[in-house]
Design a protein around this motif. Structure first.
Motif, PDB file in Angstrom:
ATOM      1  N   GLY A  15      40.671  41.123  35.916  1.00 22.83           N
ATOM      2  CA  GLY A  15      39.634  40.094  35.892  1.00 22.83           C
ATOM      3  C   GLY A  15      39.687  39.300  34.603  1.00 22.83           C
ATOM      4  N   CYS A  16      39.362  38.026  34.711  1.00 26.10           N
ATOM      5  CA  CYS A  16      39.451  37.148  33.534  1.00 26.10           C
ATOM      6  C   CYS A  16      38.266  36.189  33.512  1.00 26.10           C
ATOM      7  CB  CYS A  16      40.751  36.365  33.564  1.00 26.10           C
ATOM      8  SG  CYS A  16      41.041  35.366  32.074  1.00 26.10           S
ATOM      9  N   ALA A  17      37.718  35.958  32.327  1.00 27.60           N
ATOM     10  CA  ALA A  17      36.622  35.003  32.158  1.00 27.60           C
ATOM     11  C   ALA A  17      37.015  33.966  31.115  1.00 27.60           C
ATOM     12  CB  ALA A  17      35.351  35.718  31.735  1.00 27.60           C
ATOM     13  N   SER A  18      36.774  32.714  31.440  1.00 24.25           N
ATOM     14  CA  SER A  18      36.945  31.614  30.487  1.00 24.25           C
ATOM     15  C   SER A  18      35.554  31.196  30.025  1.00 24.25           C
ATOM     16  CB  SER A  18      37.662  30.437  31.144  1.00 24.25           C
ATOM     17  OG  SER A  18      38.965  30.799  31.527  1.00 24.25           O
ATOM     18  N   ILE A  19      35.323  31.270  28.722  1.00 26.04           N
ATOM     19  CA  ILE A  19      33.981  31.084  28.174  1.00 26.04           C
ATOM     20  C   ILE A  19      34.008  29.946  27.143  1.00 26.04           C
ATOM     21  CG2 ILE A  19      32.077  32.217  26.946  1.00 26.04           C
ATOM     22  CD1 ILE A  19      33.446  34.909  27.846  1.00 26.04           C
ATOM     23  N   TYR A  20      33.001  29.084  27.225  1.00 27.82           N
ATOM     24  CA  TYR A  20      32.858  27.982  26.272  1.00 27.82           C
ATOM     25  C   TYR A  20      31.537  28.163  25.532  1.00 27.82           C
ATOM     26  CZ  TYR A  20      36.347  26.381  29.553  1.00 27.82           C
ATOM     27  OH  TYR A  20      37.453  26.324  30.363  1.00 27.82           O
ATOM     28  N   VAL A  21      31.578  28.089  24.197  1.00 36.57           N
ATOM     29  CA  VAL A  21      30.421  28.406  23.372  1.00 36.57           C
ATOM     30  C   VAL A  21      30.148  27.265  22.407  1.00 36.57           C
ATOM     31  CG1 VAL A  21      29.425  30.074  21.747  1.00 36.57           C
ATOM     32  CG2 VAL A  21      31.027  30.852  23.492  1.00 36.57           C
ATOM     33  N   ASP A  22      28.840  26.912  22.236  1.00 44.28           N
ATOM     34  CA  ASP A  22      28.481  25.885  21.253  1.00 44.28           C
ATOM     35  C   ASP A  22      27.841  26.536  20.029  1.00 44.28           C
ATOM     36  OD1 ASP A  22      25.789  26.403  21.737  1.00 44.28           O
ATOM     37  OD2 ASP A  22      25.450  24.575  22.896  1.00 44.28           O
ATOM     38  N   PRO A  23      27.564  25.782  18.975  1.00 48.93           N
ATOM     39  CA  PRO A  23      27.033  26.382  17.744  1.00 48.93           C
ATOM     40  C   PRO A  23      25.674  27.049  17.899  1.00 48.93           C
ATOM     41  CG  PRO A  23      27.989  24.232  17.272  1.00 48.93           C
ATOM     42  CD  PRO A  23      27.943  24.359  18.759  1.00 48.93           C
ATOM     43  N   ASN A  24      24.940  26.742  18.971  1.00 56.25           N
ATOM     44  CA  ASN A  24      23.648  27.384  19.209  1.00 56.25           C
ATOM     45  C   ASN A  24      23.784  28.732  19.906  1.00 56.25           C
ATOM     46  OD1 ASN A  24      22.106  25.196  18.165  1.00 56.25           O
ATOM     47  ND2 ASN A  24      22.434  24.079  20.088  1.00 56.25           N
ATOM     48  N   GLY A  25      25.025  29.088  20.275  1.00 54.62           N
ATOM     49  CA  GLY A  25      25.243  30.335  20.989  1.00 54.62           C
ATOM     50  C   GLY A  25      25.139  30.200  22.492  1.00 54.62           C
ATOM     51  N   ASP A  26      24.825  28.999  22.981  1.00 55.00           N
ATOM     52  CA  ASP A  26      24.787  28.771  24.428  1.00 55.00           C
ATOM     53  C   ASP A  26      26.211  28.755  24.972  1.00 55.00           C
ATOM     54  OD1 ASP A  26      21.998  28.559  24.575  1.00 55.00           O
ATOM     55  OD2 ASP A  26      22.084  26.460  23.972  1.00 55.00           O
ATOM     56  N   ASN A  27      26.363  29.171  26.238  1.00 53.36           N
ATOM     57  CA  ASN A  27      27.710  29.245  26.776  1.00 53.36           C
ATOM     58  C   ASN A  27      27.787  28.838  28.238  1.00 53.36           C
ATOM     59  OD1 ASN A  27      27.496  31.753  28.553  1.00 53.36           O
ATOM     60  ND2 ASN A  27      26.878  32.627  26.584  1.00 53.36           N
ATOM     61  N   MET A  28      28.988  28.504  28.666  1.00 45.88           N
ATOM     62  CA  MET A  28      29.345  28.285  30.064  1.00 45.88           C
ATOM     63  C   MET A  28      30.488  29.226  30.371  1.00 45.88           C
ATOM     64  SD  MET A  28      29.439  24.112  29.990  1.00 45.88           S
ATOM     65  CE  MET A  28      30.048  23.974  31.674  1.00 45.88           C
ATOM     66  N   LEU A  29      30.581  29.691  31.621  1.00 46.51           N
ATOM     67  CA  LEU A  29      31.565  30.720  31.926  1.00 46.51           C
ATOM     68  C   LEU A  29      32.111  30.543  33.332  1.00 46.51           C
ATOM     69  CD1 LEU A  29      31.123  34.447  31.011  1.00 46.51           C
ATOM     70  CD2 LEU A  29      31.846  33.847  33.303  1.00 46.51           C
ATOM     71  N   VAL A  30      33.426  30.698  33.471  1.00 47.20           N
ATOM     72  CA  VAL A  30      34.076  30.761  34.779  1.00 47.20           C
ATOM     73  C   VAL A  30      34.740  32.130  34.882  1.00 47.20           C
ATOM     74  CG1 VAL A  30      35.858  29.832  36.287  1.00 47.20           C
ATOM     75  CG2 VAL A  30      34.467  28.277  34.912  1.00 47.20           C
ATOM     76  N   TYR A  31      34.446  32.835  35.961  1.00 44.26           N
ATOM     77  CA  TYR A  31      34.886  34.226  36.112  1.00 44.26           C
ATOM     78  C   TYR A  31      35.778  34.372  37.335  1.00 44.26           C
ATOM     79  CZ  TYR A  31      34.368  39.192  37.377  1.00 44.26           C
ATOM     80  OH  TYR A  31      34.588  40.492  37.738  1.00 44.26           O
ATOM     81  N   ALA A  32      36.996  34.907  37.120  1.00 49.42           N
ATOM     82  CA  ALA A  32      37.906  35.240  38.218  1.00 49.42           C
ATOM     83  C   ALA A  32      37.961  36.763  38.312  1.00 49.42           C
ATOM     84  CB  ALA A  32      39.292  34.664  37.962  1.00 49.42           C
ATOM     85  N   PRO A  33      37.330  37.372  39.329  1.00 47.90           N
ATOM     86  CA  PRO A  33      37.146  38.834  39.334  1.00 47.90           C
ATOM     87  C   PRO A  33      38.408  39.654  39.471  1.00 47.90           C
ATOM     88  CG  PRO A  33      36.372  37.869  41.379  1.00 47.90           C
ATOM     89  CD  PRO A  33      36.667  36.724  40.459  1.00 47.90           C
ATOM     90  N   GLY A  34      39.418  39.159  40.213  1.00 44.66           N
ATOM     91  CA  GLY A  34      40.659  39.914  40.360  1.00 44.66           C
ATOM     92  C   GLY A  34      40.419  41.337  40.822  1.00 44.66           C
ATOM     93  N   ALA A  35      40.956  42.299  40.085  1.00 52.49           N
ATOM     94  CA  ALA A  35      40.884  43.722  40.457  1.00 52.49           C
ATOM     95  C   ALA A  35      39.453  44.247  40.530  1.00 52.49           C
ATOM     96  CB  ALA A  35      41.691  44.549  39.454  1.00 52.49           C
TER      97      ALA A  35
END
Length: 313
Positions: free
Chosen positions: A94-114
């Motif tokens: 499984g792999c997650a691509s995470i984007y984070v800003d200076p406030n600690g807020d984030n966006m995430l795309v998750y590919a669950p795989g196994a």
């Protein structure tokens, strides 16, 4: 009472990119760093439990790839019993691509795989540790049939069962009686119940939300609410705890760290207020550092942070 904790859950390889702001749809934003970390809700929860000094075993699956090898070694380095983590030759880690800003807020795309291919046989291989568990945690980041089967085995073994219903997915009614503690965040709670915080005073929202879960067989509800703290209720009591005041850097693993701390408290027989305070401290400390597992702090730091906040365990 055994103090062992068992986590049946997701194991991910996280790629975290930091930028001054999160991108809009179709937009490219220039970042200032990209880092790779071990992640996954289940793995993060297991790391926090182990960092609190509790014997912790994990049941799950990774791929037979570079990412799987890296995350498995990372979990072993934290002292987690990984003997029941299956390595698949046919499914990617499984792999997650995470984007984070200076406030600690984030966006995430998750590919669950196994993570979405965990079988009953893999869980059966962990029956020995489930039988000795004080607390059993699972999430909906793995395939639902696996989560339900694990909860059933743990319930039969007499463990305290925790379902972290994240991400929010459709849940069958038969899962709720298997759950001692259900732990959605505010958004997930709204998705499950259809009861919206914006449509009523917050205390009314808490009461109606708790009643919704209780009517389905759940014994304890704990809603994590970020900077608004945490809300806990069973049929006899309700507690609202404020969040600790911190400067958030990355909230990616904060909720998972909360769960590891909560499980530690329950395994040690603390009262609910203390369990929530420990969980909140774990989450706060995690949010103060970039990344997932590398942001999770050991028991010594958690207890010293609580003492700094005027809480003595």
């Amino acid at each position: 009472m055994s103090k062992n904790i068992v986590v049946l859950g997701s194991i991910n390889y996280d790629i975290t990119a930091s930028a001054e702001r999160l991108p809009a749809k179709g937009e490219t934003v220039v970042g200032f760093s990209v880092d790779m970390f071990g992640g996954g809700k289940g793995a993060n929860q297991a790391v926090q439990a182990a960092q609190m000094g509790v014997p912790t075993a994990m049941i799950g699956q990774v791929g037979n790839d570079m990412q799987g090898g890296a995350v498995l070694e990372a979990l072993k380095s934290k002292g987690i019993d990984c003997d029941r983590i299956h390595v698949s030759d046919t499914n990617r880690t499984g792999c997650a691509s995470i984007y984070v800003d200076p406030n600690g807020d984030n966006m995430l795309v998750y590919a669950p795989g196994a993570n979405h291919k965990i079988t009953k046989e893999m869980i059966d291989a962990g029956k020995d540790v489930i039988a000795d568990a004080a607390v059993f945690i699972t999430q909906t980041e793995i395939n639902l049939d696996a989560a339900m089967y694990g909860l059933k085995l743990a319930k039969e073994a007499g463990a305290i069962t925790i379902l972290n219903p994240a991400p929010a997915i459709s849940l069958p009614d038969e899962i709720f009686p298997l759950v001692d503690f259900i732990t959605p965040n505010e958004t997930e709670s709204e998705a499950y119940t259809g009861i919206l915080r914006s449509e009523m005073p917050i205390e009314e929202w808490k009461t109606k939300t708790a009643e919704w879960f209780f009517s389905r067989g759940v014994k304890n509800l704990c809603i994590t609410m970020g900077e608004k703290g945490a809300f806990y209720a069973n049929k006899d009591e309700a507690l609202s705890l404020p969040a600790f005041s911190i400067k958030a850097v990355d909230t990616t693993a904060a909720g998972d760290s909360f769960h590891g701390g909560l499980a530690y408290g329950l395994a040690n027989g603390y009262d609910m207020k203390t369990c929530l305070q420990i969980g909140s401290a774990c989450g706060a400390l995690s949010a103060m550092t970039l990344g997932a597992q590398n942001s999770i702090q050991p028991q010594e730091r958690v207890l010293s942070f609580l003492k700094e906040q005027g809480v003595n365990i």
